[in-house]
Design a protein around this motif. Structure first.
Motif, PDB file in Angstrom:
ATOM      1  N   SER A  67      -4.846   0.268 -11.608  1.00 22.12           N
ATOM      2  CA  SER A  67      -4.545   1.251 -10.998  1.00 22.12           C
ATOM      3  C   SER A  67      -3.190   1.778 -10.365  1.00 22.12           C
ATOM      4  CB  SER A  67      -5.885   2.138 -10.659  1.00 22.12           C
ATOM      5  OG  SER A  67      -5.619   1.131  -8.926  1.00 22.12           O
ATOM      6  N   GLU A  68      -2.501   0.781 -10.009  1.00 22.77           N
ATOM      7  CA  GLU A  68      -1.051   0.886  -8.843  1.00 22.77           C
ATOM      8  C   GLU A  68       0.058   1.170  -9.763  1.00 22.77           C
ATOM      9  OE1 GLU A  68      -4.060  -1.614  -6.448  1.00 22.77           O
ATOM     10  OE2 GLU A  68      -3.639  -1.489  -8.559  1.00 22.77           O
ATOM     11  N   ASP A  69       0.977   2.042  -9.411  1.00 24.97           N
ATOM     12  CA  ASP A  69       1.328   2.341  -9.938  1.00 24.97           C
ATOM     13  C   ASP A  69       2.638   1.416 -10.145  1.00 24.97           C
ATOM     14  OD1 ASP A  69       1.326   5.305 -10.611  1.00 24.97           O
ATOM     15  OD2 ASP A  69       1.687   6.016  -8.411  1.00 24.97           O
ATOM     16  N   THR A  70       3.040   0.805  -9.167  1.00 25.02           N
ATOM     17  CA  THR A  70       4.344  -0.109  -9.136  1.00 25.02           C
ATOM     18  C   THR A  70       3.609  -1.570  -9.556  1.00 25.02           C
ATOM     19  OG1 THR A  70       5.720   1.258  -7.781  1.00 25.02           O
ATOM     20  CG2 THR A  70       5.261  -1.217  -7.590  1.00 25.02           C
ATOM     21  N   ILE A  71       4.346  -2.803 -10.320  1.00 23.17           N
ATOM     22  CA  ILE A  71       3.714  -3.413 -10.266  1.00 23.17           C
ATOM     23  C   ILE A  71       4.556  -5.039  -9.721  1.00 23.17           C
ATOM     24  CG2 ILE A  71       3.374  -5.877 -11.589  1.00 23.17           C
ATOM     25  CD1 ILE A  71       0.952  -3.363 -11.769  1.00 23.17           C
ATOM     26  N   VAL A  72       4.913  -5.607  -8.670  1.00 21.69           N
ATOM     27  CA  VAL A  72       5.328  -7.020  -8.378  1.00 21.69           C
ATOM     28  C   VAL A  72       4.994  -8.302  -8.295  1.00 21.69           C
ATOM     29  CG1 VAL A  72       6.558  -7.622  -5.770  1.00 21.69           C
ATOM     30  CG2 VAL A  72       6.013  -5.483  -5.937  1.00 21.69           C
ATOM     31  N   PHE A  73       6.227  -8.865  -9.502  1.00 19.00           N
ATOM     32  CA  PHE A  73       5.157  -9.361 -10.116  1.00 19.00           C
ATOM     33  C   PHE A  73       6.258 -10.960  -9.887  1.00 19.00           C
ATOM     34  CE2 PHE A  73       3.342 -10.775 -14.559  1.00 19.00           C
ATOM     35  CZ  PHE A  73       3.253 -12.183 -14.661  1.00 19.00           C
ATOM     36  N   CYS A  74       5.525 -11.624  -8.777  1.00 12.62           N
ATOM     37  CA  CYS A  74       5.809 -13.515  -8.155  1.00 12.62           C
ATOM     38  C   CYS A  74       6.095 -14.101  -9.442  1.00 12.62           C
ATOM     39  CB  CYS A  74       5.415 -13.520  -7.138  1.00 12.62           C
ATOM     40  SG  CYS A  74       5.578 -12.371  -6.223  1.00 12.62           S
ATOM     41  N   GLY A  75       6.839 -14.721  -9.777  1.00  9.36           N
ATOM     42  CA  GLY A  75       7.159 -15.301 -10.929  1.00  9.36           C
ATOM     43  C   GLY A  75       8.727 -15.376 -11.436  1.00  9.36           C
ATOM     44  N   VAL A  93       8.093  -1.856 -12.822  1.00 13.35           N
ATOM     45  CA  VAL A  93       7.749  -3.498 -12.648  1.00 13.35           C
ATOM     46  C   VAL A  93       8.956  -4.425 -11.497  1.00 13.35           C
ATOM     47  CG1 VAL A  93       6.960  -5.703 -13.814  1.00 13.35           C
ATOM     48  CG2 VAL A  93       6.487  -3.725 -14.922  1.00 13.35           C
ATOM     49  N   LEU A  94       8.564  -4.844 -10.778  1.00 16.33           N
ATOM     50  CA  LEU A  94       9.549  -4.912  -9.812  1.00 16.33           C
ATOM     51  C   LEU A  94       9.096  -6.813  -9.649  1.00 16.33           C
ATOM     52  CD1 LEU A  94       9.156  -3.121  -6.679  1.00 16.33           C
ATOM     53  CD2 LEU A  94      11.001  -2.547  -8.518  1.00 16.33           C
ATOM     54  N   ILE A  95      10.940  -7.711  -9.529  1.00 16.12           N
ATOM     55  CA  ILE A  95      10.312  -9.198  -8.840  1.00 16.12           C
ATOM     56  C   ILE A  95      11.436  -9.287  -7.943  1.00 16.12           C
ATOM     57  CG2 ILE A  95      12.127  -8.990 -11.123  1.00 16.12           C
ATOM     58  CD1 ILE A  95      11.221 -12.132 -11.816  1.00 16.12           C
ATOM     59  N   ARG A 155       0.879  -1.080  -0.416  1.00 14.03           N
ATOM     60  CA  ARG A 155       0.117   0.217   0.199  1.00 14.03           C
ATOM     61  C   ARG A 155       1.029   1.112   0.111  1.00 14.03           C
ATOM     62  NH1 ARG A 155      -2.632  -3.100   3.488  1.00 14.03           N
ATOM     63  NH2 ARG A 155      -1.872  -2.187   5.541  1.00 14.03           N
ATOM     64  N   GLU A 156       1.730   0.906   0.839  1.00 19.54           N
ATOM     65  CA  GLU A 156       2.626   2.635   0.840  1.00 19.54           C
ATOM     66  C   GLU A 156       3.970   2.696  -0.480  1.00 19.54           C
ATOM     67  OE1 GLU A 156       6.854   2.286   3.292  1.00 19.54           O
ATOM     68  OE2 GLU A 156       5.301   2.810   5.187  1.00 19.54           O
ATOM     69  N   ARG A 157       4.182   1.536  -1.340  1.00 17.97           N
ATOM     70  CA  ARG A 157       4.510   2.116  -2.141  1.00 17.97           C
ATOM     71  C   ARG A 157       3.331   2.084  -4.209  1.00 17.97           C
ATOM     72  NH1 ARG A 157       9.116   1.143  -3.444  1.00 17.97           N
ATOM     73  NH2 ARG A 157      10.883   0.261  -1.965  1.00 17.97           N
ATOM     74  N   ILE A 183      10.940  -3.330   0.736  1.00 24.17           N
ATOM     75  CA  ILE A 183      11.661  -2.577   0.970  1.00 24.17           C
ATOM     76  C   ILE A 183      12.197  -1.830   0.399  1.00 24.17           C
ATOM     77  CG2 ILE A 183      13.404  -2.042   3.369  1.00 24.17           C
ATOM     78  CD1 ILE A 183      12.312  -5.072   4.514  1.00 24.17           C
ATOM     79  N   GLU A 184      12.623  -2.604  -0.389  1.00 22.66           N
ATOM     80  CA  GLU A 184      14.197  -1.450  -1.298  1.00 22.66           C
ATOM     81  C   GLU A 184      13.872  -1.560  -2.731  1.00 22.66           C
ATOM     82  OE1 GLU A 184      17.998  -4.105  -1.253  1.00 22.66           O
ATOM     83  OE2 GLU A 184      17.632  -4.556   0.583  1.00 22.66           O
ATOM     84  N   GLY A 185      12.517  -1.986  -3.032  1.00 17.53           N
ATOM     85  CA  GLY A 185      12.326  -1.115  -4.227  1.00 17.53           C
ATOM     86  C   GLY A 185      13.527  -1.993  -5.458  1.00 17.53           C
TER      87      GLY A 185
END
Length: 341
Positions: free
Chosen positions: A72-80, A97-99, A35-37, A308-310
């Motif tokens: 709608s979020e600015d950041t995608i955390v893709f667990c794959g 996009v973060l992995i 949520r914070e990110r 935490i670290e982006g």
């Protein structure tokens, strides 16, 4: 529990990040940090159960990439694995996009490089290139049409029957498509997913014979897909209980399955979503050792560290992304790619 205390427990080793378990406290902190990110967490069906349970969306790689594009979020955390996060970036070029661990690769995607494909295309200059979505961005950029396991047959059927087709990189999915379409000018790259290739026909036959009342869910990447169809064709196992399915297709089939037991030939992470979709059915792996070490690199510690670290951010060269997006968009327009890989 303070982030600093959780962060202090994270250890980085050659097999991935460890030291943090998927506790309720961890899950709460992951959701707070997301949520914070202003991030949404996507998890593939082959991820660890605790990763699937904390994610905002769970599914196959293409469905998740489409969700990423619409989020709608600015950041995608893709667990794959890495090619999946790349596909999300191709479809969402303006988003971050973060992995959780960039080392999470894919043996199938690694089985063909852009240089390999250029050389193959030189041998068949008039051919249409059809690439499974399980490929790198560079390979997608050299591709005419991408496909998923659920629309591969439709994609190949859409090509002029007089044109050669170069199908890559999965030889088992290619064999399945060739069998269904009967196409003689379909040339298949000899790549494979090491996990699916390891689920062999002998294992499947033995399991089917010892569970005669079960249904079979078999992923077309499996080396045993041909054996499954042979069992059905020879009458050794009822044909109406043999299903060659993508991961998304397995979820749909689970909801309408009539058998009390289903044998599943794919990566074992799939069992978690199947059991949630149809809790009254006994789902059992054809091979309980079919676990992808790359998928399992996305650990609770890795996801926490990511938020935490982006890190790790996924970048795709804009020109490559532009070319790759054309082949992905053509895939979306053909057949029913929502069931994904």
């Amino acid at each position: 529990m303070a982030t600093t205390l959780l962060e202090a427990q994270i250890h980085n080793g050659p097999g991935g990040y460890s030291g943090v378990s998927g506790t309720p406290e961890w899950a709460s902190e992951v959701k707070r940090l997301a949520r914070e990110r202003n991030a949404t967490i996507l998890a593939h069906n082959y991820q660890l159960p605790e990763i699937q349970d904390v994610a905002d969306h769970v599914g196959d790689s293409l469905a998740l990439s489409r969700i990423a594009a619409e989020a709608s979020e600015d950041t995608i955390v893709f667990c794959g694995v890495h090619f999946m996060a790349e596909t999300a970036k191709i479809l969402s070029p303006t988003k971050t996009v973060l992995i959780p661990d960039a080392r999470a690769g894919c043996s199938l995607a690694d089985s063909i490089t852009a240089d390999d494909l250029r050389a193959w295309k030189a041998d068949y200059p008039d051919a249409v290139v059809v690439s499974y979505v399980n490929t790198t961005a560079e390979v997608k950029a050299l591709t005419d049409i991408c496909c998923t396991s659920s629309n591969a047959v439709d994609v190949v059927a859409s090509v002029d029957p007089d044109r050669d087709v170069l199908f890559l990189p999965d030889q088992f999915l290619g064999a399945h498509v060739k069998r269904i379409t009967g196409r003689k000018n379909l040339h298949i790259w000899a790549g494979e997913c090491h996990v699916h290739a390891g689920i062999n026909g002998d294992e499947l036959t033995a399991q089917a014979m010892s569970h005669p009342d079960a249904e079979l869910f078999v992923h077309p990447e499996c080396g045993c897909a041909t054996s499954a169809l042979y069992l059905a064709g020879e009458g050794a196992f009822p044909a109406d209980r043999v299903h060659i399915l993508s991961t998304g297709g397995m979820i749909d089939a689970a909801r309408v399955a009539k058998s009390k037991q289903v044998l599943v030939a794919t990566e074992v992470g799939m069992l978690h979503q199947l059991r949630k979709a149809a809790p009254g059915i006994d789902f059992q792996a054809v091979n309980d050792r079919a676990s992808c070490k790359y998928m399992k690199m996305i650990t609770p510690a890795a996801l926490l560290r990511c938020l935490i670290e982006g890190k790790d951010e996924v970048h795709v060269d804009p020109e490559i992304a532009k070319a790759a997006s054309k082949s992905v968009q053509r895939m979306i327009e053909i057949g029913t790619p929502g069931g994904g890989e």
